[in-house]
Design a protein around this motif. Structure first.
Motif, PDB file in Angstrom:
ATOM      1  N   MET A 193      79.612  43.243 -40.425  1.00 26.31           N
ATOM      2  CA  MET A 193      79.674  44.396 -39.570  1.00 26.31           C
ATOM      3  C   MET A 193      80.649  45.099 -38.700  1.00 26.31           C
ATOM      4  SD  MET A 193      75.694  45.797 -38.512  1.00 26.31           S
ATOM      5  CE  MET A 193      75.027  44.274 -39.180  1.00 26.31           C
ATOM      6  N   ASN A 194      80.642  46.224 -38.661  1.00 24.29           N
ATOM      7  CA  ASN A 194      81.877  46.798 -38.039  1.00 24.29           C
ATOM      8  C   ASN A 194      81.680  47.122 -36.630  1.00 24.29           C
ATOM      9  OD1 ASN A 194      84.413  47.920 -37.548  1.00 24.29           O
ATOM     10  ND2 ASN A 194      84.383  49.536 -38.638  1.00 24.29           N
ATOM     11  N   PHE A 195      82.226  46.895 -35.478  1.00 24.07           N
ATOM     12  CA  PHE A 195      82.054  47.475 -34.308  1.00 24.07           C
ATOM     13  C   PHE A 195      83.275  47.746 -33.653  1.00 24.07           C
ATOM     14  CE2 PHE A 195      79.112  43.747 -35.493  1.00 24.07           C
ATOM     15  CZ  PHE A 195      77.670  44.507 -35.220  1.00 24.07           C
ATOM     16  N   PRO A 196      83.756  48.773 -33.822  1.00 24.49           N
ATOM     17  CA  PRO A 196      84.981  49.432 -33.267  1.00 24.49           C
ATOM     18  C   PRO A 196      84.974  49.274 -31.795  1.00 24.49           C
ATOM     19  CG  PRO A 196      84.115  50.943 -34.669  1.00 24.49           C
ATOM     20  CD  PRO A 196      83.023  49.918 -34.571  1.00 24.49           C
ATOM     21  N   SER A 197      86.193  48.570 -31.073  1.00 24.58           N
ATOM     22  CA  SER A 197      86.132  48.122 -29.823  1.00 24.58           C
ATOM     23  C   SER A 197      86.431  49.501 -29.000  1.00 24.58           C
ATOM     24  CB  SER A 197      87.190  47.248 -29.512  1.00 24.58           C
ATOM     25  OG  SER A 197      88.529  47.793 -30.011  1.00 24.58           O
ATOM     26  N   ASN A 198      86.964  50.554 -29.717  1.00 31.15           N
ATOM     27  CA  ASN A 198      87.206  51.944 -28.965  1.00 31.15           C
ATOM     28  C   ASN A 198      85.924  52.628 -28.535  1.00 31.15           C
ATOM     29  OD1 ASN A 198      87.104  52.394 -31.568  1.00 31.15           O
ATOM     30  ND2 ASN A 198      88.397  54.541 -31.117  1.00 31.15           N
ATOM     31  N   LEU A 199      84.780  52.367 -29.160  1.00 30.18           N
ATOM     32  CA  LEU A 199      83.533  52.968 -28.856  1.00 30.18           C
ATOM     33  C   LEU A 199      82.637  52.273 -27.767  1.00 30.18           C
ATOM     34  CD1 LEU A 199      82.523  53.498 -32.546  1.00 30.18           C
ATOM     35  CD2 LEU A 199      84.168  54.986 -31.001  1.00 30.18           C
ATOM     36  N   ARG A 200      81.883  53.140 -27.302  1.00 29.45           N
ATOM     37  CA  ARG A 200      80.710  52.632 -26.407  1.00 29.45           C
ATOM     38  C   ARG A 200      79.599  52.585 -27.294  1.00 29.45           C
ATOM     39  NH1 ARG A 200      81.781  50.112 -21.672  1.00 29.45           N
ATOM     40  NH2 ARG A 200      83.650  50.276 -21.053  1.00 29.45           N
ATOM     41  N   TYR A 201      78.465  52.063 -26.967  1.00 33.06           N
ATOM     42  CA  TYR A 201      77.109  51.877 -27.757  1.00 33.06           C
ATOM     43  C   TYR A 201      75.938  51.850 -26.830  1.00 33.06           C
ATOM     44  CZ  TYR A 201      80.582  50.106 -31.227  1.00 33.06           C
ATOM     45  OH  TYR A 201      81.389  49.843 -31.966  1.00 33.06           O
ATOM     46  N   THR A 202      74.783  52.402 -27.205  1.00 35.84           N
ATOM     47  CA  THR A 202      73.592  52.473 -26.694  1.00 35.84           C
ATOM     48  C   THR A 202      72.634  51.428 -27.309  1.00 35.84           C
ATOM     49  OG1 THR A 202      72.566  53.980 -28.080  1.00 35.84           O
ATOM     50  CG2 THR A 202      73.851  54.907 -26.263  1.00 35.84           C
ATOM     51  N   LYS A 203      71.539  51.015 -26.475  1.00 34.27           N
ATOM     52  CA  LYS A 203      70.537  49.977 -26.797  1.00 34.27           C
ATOM     53  C   LYS A 203      69.710  50.932 -28.216  1.00 34.27           C
ATOM     54  CE  LYS A 203      70.253  47.769 -22.571  1.00 34.27           C
ATOM     55  NZ  LYS A 203      69.582  47.411 -21.272  1.00 34.27           N
ATOM     56  N   ASP A 204      69.770  52.051 -28.185  1.00 34.45           N
ATOM     57  CA  ASP A 204      69.081  52.990 -29.346  1.00 34.45           C
ATOM     58  C   ASP A 204      70.052  53.073 -30.432  1.00 34.45           C
ATOM     59  OD1 ASP A 204      66.735  53.253 -27.893  1.00 34.45           O
ATOM     60  OD2 ASP A 204      67.841  54.851 -26.586  1.00 34.45           O
ATOM     61  N   HIS A 205      71.132  52.388 -30.431  1.00 33.60           N
ATOM     62  CA  HIS A 205      71.920  52.268 -31.629  1.00 33.60           C
ATOM     63  C   HIS A 205      72.773  53.519 -32.026  1.00 33.60           C
ATOM     64  CE1 HIS A 205      70.132  48.601 -32.249  1.00 33.60           C
ATOM     65  NE2 HIS A 205      68.709  49.045 -32.181  1.00 33.60           N
ATOM     66  N   GLU A 206      73.175  54.433 -30.864  1.00 35.42           N
ATOM     67  CA  GLU A 206      74.022  55.333 -31.193  1.00 35.42           C
ATOM     68  C   GLU A 206      75.369  54.976 -30.539  1.00 35.42           C
ATOM     69  OE1 GLU A 206      70.410  57.332 -31.071  1.00 35.42           O
ATOM     70  OE2 GLU A 206      71.026  56.014 -29.446  1.00 35.42           O
ATOM     71  N   TRP A 207      76.569  55.416 -31.084  1.00 33.74           N
ATOM     72  CA  TRP A 207      77.865  55.248 -30.415  1.00 33.74           C
ATOM     73  C   TRP A 207      78.463  56.307 -30.111  1.00 33.74           C
ATOM     74  CZ3 TRP A 207      81.719  58.177 -32.531  1.00 33.74           C
ATOM     75  CH2 TRP A 207      81.469  58.865 -34.196  1.00 33.74           C
ATOM     76  N   VAL A 208      79.433  56.166 -29.136  1.00 32.39           N
ATOM     77  CA  VAL A 208      80.365  57.293 -28.478  1.00 32.39           C
ATOM     78  C   VAL A 208      81.702  56.946 -28.418  1.00 32.39           C
ATOM     79  CG1 VAL A 208      80.414  58.528 -26.134  1.00 32.39           C
ATOM     80  CG2 VAL A 208      78.329  57.570 -26.833  1.00 32.39           C
ATOM     81  N   LEU A 209      82.471  58.004 -28.755  1.00 31.01           N
ATOM     82  CA  LEU A 209      83.925  58.155 -28.505  1.00 31.01           C
ATOM     83  C   LEU A 209      84.195  59.468 -27.603  1.00 31.01           C
ATOM     84  CD1 LEU A 209      86.482  57.314 -29.407  1.00 31.01           C
ATOM     85  CD2 LEU A 209      86.710  59.026 -31.216  1.00 31.01           C
ATOM     86  N   LEU A 210      84.654  58.761 -26.292  1.00 32.44           N
ATOM     87  CA  LEU A 210      85.211  59.910 -25.418  1.00 32.44           C
ATOM     88  C   LEU A 210      86.446  60.057 -25.443  1.00 32.44           C
ATOM     89  CD1 LEU A 210      83.944  61.631 -22.991  1.00 32.44           C
ATOM     90  CD2 LEU A 210      84.700  59.532 -21.724  1.00 32.44           C
ATOM     91  N   GLU A 211      86.764  61.376 -25.611  1.00 31.85           N
ATOM     92  CA  GLU A 211      88.058  62.091 -25.386  1.00 31.85           C
ATOM     93  C   GLU A 211      88.161  63.240 -24.507  1.00 31.85           C
ATOM     94  OE1 GLU A 211      89.686  61.468 -29.866  1.00 31.85           O
ATOM     95  OE2 GLU A 211      88.117  62.740 -29.890  1.00 31.85           O
ATOM     96  N   GLY A 212      88.862  62.998 -23.267  1.00 34.17           N
ATOM     97  CA  GLY A 212      88.809  63.790 -22.506  1.00 34.17           C
ATOM     98  C   GLY A 212      87.247  64.013 -21.834  1.00 34.17           C
ATOM     99  N   SER A 213      86.605  65.188 -21.965  1.00 29.56           N
ATOM    100  CA  SER A 213      85.325  65.450 -21.582  1.00 29.56           C
ATOM    101  C   SER A 213      84.393  65.798 -22.775  1.00 29.56           C
ATOM    102  CB  SER A 213      85.197  66.777 -20.438  1.00 29.56           C
ATOM    103  OG  SER A 213      85.583  67.773 -21.329  1.00 29.56           O
TER     104      SER A 213
END
Length: 126
Positions: free
Chosen positions: A1-21
């Motif tokens: 399974m893939n877990f990109p290190s540039n992302l952040r994750y939630t316990k509810d299984h969403e991912w977040v990529l932050l670019e500025g705001s």
């Protein structure tokens, strides 16, 4: 399974990529595998301010419907319109073309409080 290190994750299984705001948000590879074949994505919250951990939409699979939870507080500035005709993008490319929303984040530092890839892997037992 893939877990990109540039992302952040939630316990509810969403991912977040932050670019500025601006945060791009989707569901993880783990989540889409658990759900099975995605047949519909419903995000009726465009231009609405959603608090962290509140529901911003739903994803429907062949067997179930699951709520989507906002990882950080902000205004939904964009929805992936490609998912309307091809919801299976969530299955085939969850971290790319299968993204769900773009959010103008109230406080970009809040993203730092989410799980990194190692912590998310530990959460799901990988």
């Amino acid at each position: 399974m893939n877990f990109p290190s540039n992302l952040r994750y939630t316990k509810d299984h969403e991912w977040v990529l932050l670019e500025g705001s601006t945060a791009t948000i989707g569901i993880t590879e783990f989540a889409q595998r658990e759900l099975g074949d995605i047949v519909f994505v419903d995000i009726p919250t465009l231009n609405k301010r959603i608090e962290a951990e509140h529901v911003f939409g739903t994803v429907e699979a062949v067997k179930t419907v699951s709520d989507l939870f906002m990882p950080v507080t902000g205004v939904i500035a964009g929805i992936n319109e490609e998912l309307e005709g091809t919801p299976e993008l969530v299955n085939t490319d969850p971290y790319g073309d299968g993204w769900m929303v773009k959010v103008t984040v109230d406080n970009p530092d809040d993203v730092n409080g989410l799980l990194d890839a190692a912590a998310y892997k530990a959460l799901i037992g990988e």
